[in-house]
Design a protein around this motif. Structure first.
Motif, PDB file in Angstrom:
ATOM      1  N   ALA A 249       0.829  -1.204   0.000  1.00  0.00           N
ATOM      2  CA  ALA A 249       0.000   0.000   0.000  1.00  0.00           C
ATOM      3  C   ALA A 249       0.864   1.255   0.000  1.00  0.00           C
ATOM      4  O   ALA A 249       0.584   2.228  -0.708  1.00  0.00           O
ATOM      5  N   CYS A 250       1.927   1.216   0.776  1.00  0.00           N
ATOM      6  CA  CYS A 250       2.854   2.348   0.848  1.00  0.00           C
ATOM      7  C   CYS A 250       3.576   2.539  -0.481  1.00  0.00           C
ATOM      8  O   CYS A 250       3.721   3.665  -0.968  1.00  0.00           O
ATOM      9  N   ASN A 251       3.996   1.439  -1.088  1.00  0.00           N
ATOM     10  CA  ASN A 251       4.759   1.501  -2.340  1.00  0.00           C
ATOM     11  C   ASN A 251       3.961   2.108  -3.485  1.00  0.00           C
ATOM     12  O   ASN A 251       4.514   2.800  -4.348  1.00  0.00           O
ATOM     13  N   VAL A 252       2.666   1.828  -3.521  1.00  0.00           N
ATOM     14  CA  VAL A 252       1.850   2.306  -4.650  1.00  0.00           C
ATOM     15  C   VAL A 252       0.960   3.488  -4.270  1.00  0.00           C
ATOM     16  O   VAL A 252       0.107   3.907  -5.054  1.00  0.00           O
ATOM     17  N   ASN A 253       1.161   4.022  -3.059  1.00  0.00           N
ATOM     18  CA  ASN A 253       0.367   5.166  -2.597  1.00  0.00           C
ATOM     19  C   ASN A 253      -1.124   4.850  -2.633  1.00  0.00           C
ATOM     20  O   ASN A 253      -1.935   5.554  -3.244  1.00  0.00           O
TER      21      ASN A 253
END
Length: 363
Positions: A249-253
């Motif tokens: 989730a963090c990696n793809v915003n």
């Protein structure tokens, strides 16, 4: 005029037989598209290496050949649901809630219980045999006539996915609830690019020959449905699985929210809806948040706010949950000679829940 009545009856009978034959022909052709061993082996290879593989390119090609370029597919508003346990029931409850609010829904799920047409639903109702046959032959003929080489046809699940998207676009549904087939990252449904809301149900070990043998590997495959800018919701997961989801989730915003427990919800106007099974409570909570997140986006010109959560259940939400029918899951069929208990549990955890459900109902 009895002659006219008889003539109409004969015409109706012939039409009925024609539709039946068209449907049977459609099912026969569809069954000929079953995935072979080589196809499954290729999927395993690409998932294990983390590649997006050719599934998405193939899927785009199939869609274009049926008149649905990705730009047109982007017009379809979708709630995409992945997970190991409960993604079917979660999707069904989500669709039922949206329908209770008056939205025209499409619903794509797998596998089917009795008939393949159950997989594609409009307004909660499986396509009729006649409608299924019409759409099947339209899509099949378009693909068959544009083959670049012999056998240039989608396999069973890919074909039904192409067909479902054609149905939903042509029928102009307000929202389509789309259940992932296997995994997420390279699942054919993941051709969807603009998905406002996605859900991930409880994770566990399933399809290990394809997705991997550890929970983090499974989580990585399921997390593949997350896309930049969409809102993601999930239930409480095992720590190692949750870490993978949060990192993706963090990696793809893509903001990821854990839904509240069902027991924390308040009800409007003294309404109540008791759900006995803990697993169903968890699925219901996820369905509630998915449906309401989509409605907020719909009513606020696509403005997305991950911090908003439903805390009080409206009459429509309760009706949607209450009226949801999902045969084959914790399903009791009463007969003149006894009760039949049906459940499609397919993982260790699901079997344990199923056993508890059976025990509770036999006391």
């Amino acid at each position: 005029m009895p002659g006219i009545g008889l003539g109409r009856s004969l015409i109706a009978t012939k039409l009925g037989k024609m539709f039946c034959n068209k449907y049977e022909e459609a099912v026969h052709k569809l069954n000929s598209l079953q995935s072979n061993k080589a196809t499954i082996a290729q999927i395993r290879k690409h998932i294990k290496t983390g590649q997006r593989c050719t599934n998405m390119k193939d899927m785009e090609n199939y869609l274009v050949r049926t008149g649905v370029p990705l730009s047109k597919l982007d017009e379809l508003s979708v709630i995409h649901v992945a997970g190991t346990k409960g993604k079917g029931s979660t999707s069904a409850m989500c669709e039922s809630i949206l329908r209770a609010y008056g939205y025209r829904t499409g619903f794509y799920s797998s596998p089917h219980l009795v008939a393949v047409r159950e997989r594609i639903r409009l307004a909660g109702i499986p396509l009729s045999e006649a409608t299924f046959a019409d759409y099947f032959h339209k899509v099949y003929d378009a693909l068959y006539k544009t083959q670049e080489y012999e056998g240039d046809m989608p396999k069973y699940f890919a074909f039904l996915t192409v067909m479902a998207f054609n149905v939903f676009l042509e029928q102009k549904v307000d929202v389509a609830v789309v259940e992932v087939g296997i995994g997420g990252l390279v699942d054919y449904t993941n051709i969807l690019r603009k998905v406002p809301v996605i859900g991930i149900t409880a994770l566990g070990l399933d399809h290990t020959a394809i997705l991997g043998t550890t929970l983090p590997e499974i989580a990585a495959a399921k997390a593949g449905v997350m896309k930049t800018g969409c809102l993601a919701y999930t239930v409480q997961q095992e720590t190692e699985a949750m870490k993978v989801l949060q990192q993706k989730a963090c990696n793809v915003n893509c903001p990821l929210t854990i839904v509240p427990k069902y027991s924390t919800y308040a009800f409007q106007n003294g309404l109540r809806l008791s759900i006995q099974l803990e697993a169903y409570k968890m699925n219901a909570s996820l369905a509630i948040q998915l449906a309401h997140a989509w409605m907020r986006i719909k009513c606020n010109n696509n403005v997305k706010n991950p911090d908003l959560l439903v805390k009080t259940l409206s009459k429509e939400t309760v009706i949607g949950l209450r009226d949801c029918k999902w045969p084959g899951r914790y399903h009791i069929v009463e007969t003149e000679w006894g009760s039949i208990y049906l459940d499609g549990a397919h993982t260790k955890e699901s079997m344990e829940i199923c056993a508890q459900w059976f025990e509770n109902n036999c006391r």
